[in-house]
Write a protein that holds these residues in place. Structure first.
Motif, PDB file in Angstrom:
ATOM      1  N   VAL A   1       6.605   6.877  -2.747  1.00 34.47           N
ATOM      2  CA  VAL A   1       6.613   6.638  -1.302  1.00 34.47           C
ATOM      3  C   VAL A   1       6.999   7.954  -0.637  1.00 34.47           C
ATOM      4  CG1 VAL A   1       7.725   5.404   0.584  1.00 34.47           C
ATOM      5  CG2 VAL A   1       7.220   4.215  -1.558  1.00 34.47           C
ATOM      6  N   GLY A   2       6.078   8.547   0.103  1.00 33.60           N
ATOM      7  CA  GLY A   2       6.326   9.857   0.699  1.00 33.60           C
ATOM      8  C   GLY A   2       7.211   9.789   1.931  1.00 33.60           C
ATOM      9  N   GLN A   3       7.746  10.942   2.296  1.00 28.17           N
ATOM     10  CA  GLN A   3       8.578  11.032   3.491  1.00 28.17           C
ATOM     11  C   GLN A   3       7.683  11.108   4.724  1.00 28.17           C
ATOM     12  OE1 GLN A   3      11.245  14.365   3.530  1.00 28.17           O
ATOM     13  NE2 GLN A   3      12.474  13.571   5.213  1.00 28.17           N
ATOM     14  N   ALA A   4       8.128  10.474   5.810  1.00 22.93           N
ATOM     15  CA  ALA A   4       7.367  10.477   7.056  1.00 22.93           C
ATOM     16  C   ALA A   4       7.539  11.824   7.742  1.00 22.93           C
ATOM     17  CB  ALA A   4       7.848   9.346   7.962  1.00 22.93           C
ATOM     18  N   LEU A   5       6.524  12.686   7.637  1.00 24.68           N
ATOM     19  CA  LEU A   5       6.580  14.020   8.208  1.00 24.68           C
ATOM     20  C   LEU A   5       5.383  14.260   9.110  1.00 24.68           C
ATOM     21  CD1 LEU A   5       7.600  16.084   5.032  1.00 24.68           C
ATOM     22  CD2 LEU A   5       9.105  15.335   6.888  1.00 24.68           C
ATOM     23  N   THR A   6       5.600  15.010  10.186  1.00 23.21           N
ATOM     24  CA  THR A   6       4.514  15.397  11.071  1.00 23.21           C
ATOM     25  C   THR A   6       3.849  16.656  10.536  1.00 23.21           C
ATOM     26  OG1 THR A   6       5.960  16.774  12.443  1.00 23.21           O
ATOM     27  CG2 THR A   6       5.779  14.442  13.028  1.00 23.21           C
ATOM     28  N   GLU A   7       2.791  17.110  11.212  1.00 24.24           N
ATOM     29  CA  GLU A   7       2.088  18.315  10.779  1.00 24.24           C
ATOM     30  C   GLU A   7       2.991  19.542  10.830  1.00 24.24           C
ATOM     31  OE1 GLU A   7      -1.375  18.669  13.154  1.00 24.24           O
ATOM     32  OE2 GLU A   7      -2.378  16.916  12.294  1.00 24.24           O
TER      33      GLU A   7
ATOM     34  N   PRO B   1      13.068  11.020  -3.714  1.00 24.84           N
ATOM     35  CA  PRO B   1      11.835  10.265  -3.977  1.00 24.84           C
ATOM     36  C   PRO B   1      12.112   8.789  -4.253  1.00 24.84           C
ATOM     37  CG  PRO B   1      11.850  12.317  -5.200  1.00 24.84           C
ATOM     38  CD  PRO B   1      13.223  12.158  -4.627  1.00 24.84           C
ATOM     39  N   ILE B   2      11.267   7.933  -3.711  1.00 25.01           N
ATOM     40  CA  ILE B   2      11.337   6.495  -3.954  1.00 25.01           C
ATOM     41  C   ILE B   2       9.996   6.071  -4.536  1.00 25.01           C
ATOM     42  CG2 ILE B   2      11.634   4.213  -2.894  1.00 25.01           C
ATOM     43  CD1 ILE B   2      13.300   5.516  -0.728  1.00 25.01           C
ATOM     44  N   TYR B   3      10.036   5.299  -5.609  1.00 30.78           N
ATOM     45  CA  TYR B   3       8.810   4.881  -6.276  1.00 30.78           C
ATOM     46  C   TYR B   3       8.681   3.363  -6.243  1.00 30.78           C
ATOM     47  CZ  TYR B   3       8.828   9.658  -8.094  1.00 30.78           C
ATOM     48  OH  TYR B   3       8.835  11.016  -8.200  1.00 30.78           O
ATOM     49  N   THR B   4       7.436   2.903  -6.181  1.00 36.40           N
ATOM     50  CA  THR B   4       7.180   1.477  -6.248  1.00 36.40           C
ATOM     51  C   THR B   4       7.321   1.007  -7.689  1.00 36.40           C
ATOM     52  OG1 THR B   4       4.803   1.758  -6.630  1.00 36.40           O
ATOM     53  CG2 THR B   4       5.552   1.709  -4.329  1.00 36.40           C
TER      54      THR B   4
ATOM     55  N   ASN C   1       0.857  -1.182   0.000  1.00 37.31           N
ATOM     56  CA  ASN C   1       0.000   0.000   0.000  1.00 37.31           C
ATOM     57  C   ASN C   1       0.898   1.238   0.000  1.00 37.31           C
ATOM     58  OD1 ASN C   1      -1.768   2.147   0.600  1.00 37.31           O
ATOM     59  ND2 ASN C   1      -3.136   0.801   1.757  1.00 37.31           N
ATOM     60  N   ALA C   2       1.055   1.869  -1.144  1.00 34.41           N
ATOM     61  CA  ALA C   2       1.980   2.994  -1.284  1.00 34.41           C
ATOM     62  C   ALA C   2       1.579   4.175  -0.407  1.00 34.41           C
ATOM     63  CB  ALA C   2       2.060   3.427  -2.743  1.00 34.41           C
ATOM     64  N   LYS C   3       0.277   4.389  -0.195  1.00 45.88           N
ATOM     65  CA  LYS C   3      -0.179   5.524   0.611  1.00 45.88           C
ATOM     66  C   LYS C   3       0.229   5.373   2.073  1.00 45.88           C
ATOM     67  CE  LYS C   3      -4.196   6.752  -2.236  1.00 45.88           C
ATOM     68  NZ  LYS C   3      -5.665   6.940  -2.258  1.00 45.88           N
ATOM     69  N   LYS C   4       0.265   4.135   2.558  1.00 45.39           N
ATOM     70  CA  LYS C   4       0.626   3.898   3.951  1.00 45.39           C
ATOM     71  C   LYS C   4       2.120   3.629   4.142  1.00 45.39           C
ATOM     72  CE  LYS C   4      -3.849   2.056   5.432  1.00 45.39           C
ATOM     73  NZ  LYS C   4      -4.561   0.909   6.069  1.00 45.39           N
ATOM     74  N   THR C   5       2.861   3.594   3.050  1.00 50.76           N
ATOM     75  CA  THR C   5       4.303   3.347   3.124  1.00 50.76           C
ATOM     76  C   THR C   5       5.046   4.679   3.197  1.00 50.76           C
ATOM     77  OG1 THR C   5       4.026   1.341   1.807  1.00 50.76           O
ATOM     78  CG2 THR C   5       6.249   2.223   2.010  1.00 50.76           C
ATOM     79  N   LYS C   6       5.894   4.834   4.188  1.00 50.86           N
ATOM     80  CA  LYS C   6       6.626   6.091   4.383  1.00 50.86           C
ATOM     81  C   LYS C   6       8.128   5.817   4.464  1.00 50.86           C
ATOM     82  CE  LYS C   6       2.831   8.469   4.670  1.00 50.86           C
ATOM     83  NZ  LYS C   6       2.443   9.404   3.594  1.00 50.86           N
ATOM     84  N   GLY C   7       8.909   6.828   4.084  1.00 49.23           N
ATOM     85  CA  GLY C   7      10.357   6.715   4.125  1.00 49.23           C
ATOM     86  C   GLY C   7      10.969   7.689   5.121  1.00 49.23           C
ATOM     87  N   MET C   8      12.017   7.240   5.819  1.00 46.73           N
ATOM     88  CA  MET C   8      12.761   8.093   6.737  1.00 46.73           C
ATOM     89  C   MET C   8      14.241   7.982   6.414  1.00 46.73           C
ATOM     90  SD  MET C   8      10.907   7.562  10.439  1.00 46.73           S
ATOM     91  CE  MET C   8      11.883   8.886  11.166  1.00 46.73           C
ATOM     92  N   VAL C   9      14.960   9.090   6.495  1.00 39.98           N
ATOM     93  CA  VAL C   9      16.390   9.088   6.193  1.00 39.98           C
ATOM     94  C   VAL C   9      17.160   9.707   7.351  1.00 39.98           C
ATOM     95  CG1 VAL C   9      16.045   9.193   3.699  1.00 39.98           C
ATOM     96  CG2 VAL C   9      16.231  11.317   5.002  1.00 39.98           C
ATOM     97  N   PHE C  10      18.420   9.287   7.490  1.00 39.60           N
ATOM     98  CA  PHE C  10      19.299   9.822   8.517  1.00 39.60           C
ATOM     99  C   PHE C  10      20.666  10.103   7.883  1.00 39.60           C
ATOM    100  CE2 PHE C  10      16.200   7.095  10.571  1.00 39.60           C
ATOM    101  CZ  PHE C  10      15.723   7.906  11.591  1.00 39.60           C
ATOM    102  N   ASN C  11      21.154  11.307   8.088  1.00 42.34           N
ATOM    103  CA  ASN C  11      22.485  11.720   7.608  1.00 42.34           C
ATOM    104  C   ASN C  11      22.582  11.864   6.088  1.00 42.34           C
ATOM    105  OD1 ASN C  11      23.393  11.616  10.305  1.00 42.34           O
ATOM    106  ND2 ASN C  11      23.847   9.441  10.100  1.00 42.34           N
TER     107      ASN C  11
END
Length: 314
Positions: free
Chosen positions: A109-115, A100-103, A85-95
Motif C-alpha cells: 500500500v503506497g503512501q499518498a503523495l502528490t507530484e 510500508p504496509i502490505y495486504t 484494490n491495492a493500487k487504489k489504496t493509499k496510506g497517510m501518516v501524521f507525527n
C-alpha cells in the motif's frame, strides 16, 4: 451491477456485515483514539473506519495497528467475495515516519503523495491539506470564470450575470468549504479573490474606483457564506448520533503533546469564533437545539441576495 437498483443495497448490507465482523469489539485495540481511557469508569472512545459507499478510510494510532486492521478487514471481506484494490489504496501518516504496509496477498500500500512529493490525497474532489484545497478551489473557479468571458462582456443586465456567476463559478469556489478552519489571513485572501471576481463579471476596469458597498449590493462576503455553511454542517453532523462523525465536531483532545510552533487552528476553535460562544459545553448545548443553532448561523436574520432586476444596480 451497473444500473441495477437492488445491487447497491445488497452491497452496503454485505460490506457493513464484513466490517462489523472485522472491527466490532476491537475499536480500542486497533482504532484512532478520540477520548483516552481513564480507568474502568472512564471508558475511552476510538473509531476504526469512516465509510462512503465503497470508499473506506481505516484509522489507527500506530502503523502496526493499521496493518492488523487492514488485514482483518481484508480477510472478512474476502469471505463474502469482496477484495481490496491495492493500487487504489493509499496510506497517510501524521507525527510518525511512514513504513510500508502490505495486504494479505503481499501487495504494498503506497503512501499518498502528490507530484511534488508532498503527502496529500484527493478524496471526493477535495484535498486533505486545507491550503492546497483552497488554492485548488480558487484556481478552478478562475478557470470557469475566464471561460465565460463573452458572457461577462455582453450586454446582459448585472442581475442575470450574477445568477450565472453564482451557479457556474461560486459553486466551484465553495465546494468543500464547510470543513475549512480559516485563519484571518486566509479569510482576507478569499474575500479579495471574490471581490476581484465580482469586478470581472460586472466588467469593471481594474483602475476604476468602485466601493464594495456598490459592488456587493447587499450580498454578504464570501467568508460569511462559508461561516454559515460551516455552522450548518457542524450542527447537522453533531445531531446525527448514529454516525461516528458526530464525535469529531467538538473534539478537543487532552492527551498527547503539541508540536512545536504556533498551534494550528482547529475546527472547534473556528466554531467558537463563528458563534462568539465561550466554551465547548455552550457550543454543544446550542447545537442540540436546531432553532437556537440556526439563529447563531444567521446572527438573527438570514442574509438577502439581491439578484432580481428591481433590486440590482447596474
Amino acid at each position: 451491477m451497473q444500473g441495477d437498483t437492488l445491487a447497491p443495497f445488497l452491497f452496503v448490507i454485505i460490506l457493513d456485515y464484513a466490517l462489523r465482523k472485522a472491527i466490532d469489539g476491537k475499536e480500542l485495540e486497533l482504532g484512532l483514539t478520540l477520548i483516552e481511557k481513564r480507568g474502568r469508569r472512564g471508558q475511552g472512545v476510538s473509531i476504526c473506519d469512516l465509510d462512503f459507499a465503497d470508499d473506506i478510510v481505516l484509522l489507527s494510532n500506530e502503523i502496526e495497528q493499521a496493518r492488523k486492521l487492514l488485514h482483518n478487514v481484508e480477510e472478512e471481506c474476502g469471505k463474502v467475495g469482496l477484495g481490496i484494490n491495492a493500487k487504489k489504496t493509499k496510506g497517510m501518516v501524521f507525527n510518525v515516519d511512514f513504513e510500508p504496509i502490505y495486504t494479505v496477498a503481499g501487495k504494498e500500500v503506497g503512501q499518498a503523495l502528490t507530484e511534488s512529493g508532498d503527502q496529500d490525497f484527493l478524496y471526493l474532489g477535495s484535498w486533505s491539506d486545507q491550503f492546497r484545497d483552497i488554492q485548488s478551489r480558487k484556481a478552478l473557479a478562475w478557470k470557469a470564470l475566464n471561460k465565460m468571458e463573452k458572457l461577462w462582456r455582453s450586454d446582459l443586465p448585472n442581475w442575470m450575470k450574477l445568477r450565472f456567476f453564482r451557479a457556474a463559478v461560486e459553486s466551484i469556489l465553495l465546494y468543500g468549504c464547510d470543513t475549512w478552519s480559516l485563519t484571518e489571513t486566509e479569510e482576507k485572501t478569499l474575500d479579495g479573490c471574490y471581490t476581484r471576481m465580482l469586478r470581472k463579471i460586472y466588467n469593471i476596469d481594474g483602475r476604476a474606483k468602485t466601493s464594495n458597498k456598490v459592488l456587493y449590493n447587499g450580498k454578504p462576503k464570501i467568508t460569511e457564506t462559508i461561516r454559515i455553511r460551516r455552522l450548518k454542517l457542524a450542527g447537522h453532523v453533531f445531531r446525527d448520533k448514529t454516525s461516528p462523525a458526530h464525535l469529531t465536531v467538538t473534539l478537543d483532545p487532552k492527551y498527547g503533546q503539541l508540536s512545536r510552533g504556533r498551534p494550528a487552528k482547529t475546527f472547534v476553535d473556528t466554531l467558537l469564533r463563528d458563534t462568539e460562544l465561550k466554551s465547548i459545553a455552550e457550543l454543544e448545548t446550542c447545537m442540540e437545539d436546531r432553532d437556537v443553532w440556526r439563529s447563531l448561523q444567521f446572527r438573527g436574520q438570514p442574509p438577502t441576495w439581491k439578484t432580481s432586476p428591481e433590486t440590482t444596480t447596474t
